[in-house]
Scaffold this motif. Sequence first.
Motif: not given
Length: 385
Positions: A262-263, A265-266, A270-272, A275, A283, A299
Amino acid sequence: MVVVAAVSAALGVVTPAAALPAGHLPHRQAVPGDGPDTPQGAEAPLHGPDSGSARPGGVLTPRTTRNAIIKRAKSWVTAKVPYSMGRYWTDGYRQDCSGYVSMAWGLNSNQWTGSLAKYGVKIKKSQLQPGDMLLFHNTANPQNGSHVVIFGGWTDSAHTHYKVYEQTPPHTRSQTTPYPYWSNAGKYVPYRYKGLATGSAGAEASGGKTSPEFPGADSFGLGAVNAYVTELGRMLMARGAAPYYPKGPGPAWSEADRRATEAFQRAQGWDDTEADGLPGPRTWDLLTSGRGRDIAPDATEPASHGVSGYPGKGYFRPGQSNDYVTRLGVQLTRKGFGRFYGDGPGPRWGEADRQAVTAFQRDQGWRGGAADGSVGPETWRRLFL
């Protein structure tokens, strides 16, 4: 017919039609917009590129890898090999659906839907990975619907569609296809090639490293244990996710893998929705190619926000199916909000879960956007107090 068969036998040539019992010329039922029916030939030896002479059969199940299977499957797609049940491509394989799978698996002969199963082992849908096959052989009437394709990986997190590699008129193709197929949906059976070079967890045995090809969404997430998870962790650590792995990455999917993914992806902005902590083709491509942005040092905040057991919002979205959703539903039921579940809570996030969460949030005195059915850290904390 008898004379032709006798002459063929004398010449040592087995024609597809003669090799099958009378009336057993299998074919797949066409689907709307899919072209005509696709009959297939029978078991037959490989043929030379410029002659009809057969090559020796050799080992029954030659060793191969998933990467090699997909590479061979793609070669016919690129060449747009014309469909034919009686002609052979330059590699010696018959140009029909079963010949195509025989080629992709690297068999030393041309098989048909009535024989391919002996070269594989039955698996479950949840175990499917690129290079496996989906087989429908109509034993009652092989002429009605029989077909076989190569599974190329899931194209959505809900596992309702996948990338198919298949030989069908007018030529070999690859496209997104509903699982398990357009027609005869309840009759296709997943198989894994017996000669696949695999490790104990089912990933490619290639020095502990995996192929750059995206292995499919099913290789990641709760319950996944394989070399792809380890490789994912290694790639993420190289991109700034080392703080998430105090003991280093391993083959069993963990919360550390989800948070690190997730980190990353963010970090791409990218949005929720994008991500979600689960690696998809985008990815995986960024990680294997070294492209995209690294995770910034500041982050690496835990997605749990300090709330014990909270996995992050990515697990509670439409299309998600995991144990956290089941756990949430069970706890909501215990708290008195089970009326929204007709058949009881389950692993797939749905409208019943959203409504139950909304009701629980309203019971906390929340209103407006605070009671939107979204499972945030505070909702989770209060639910499991």
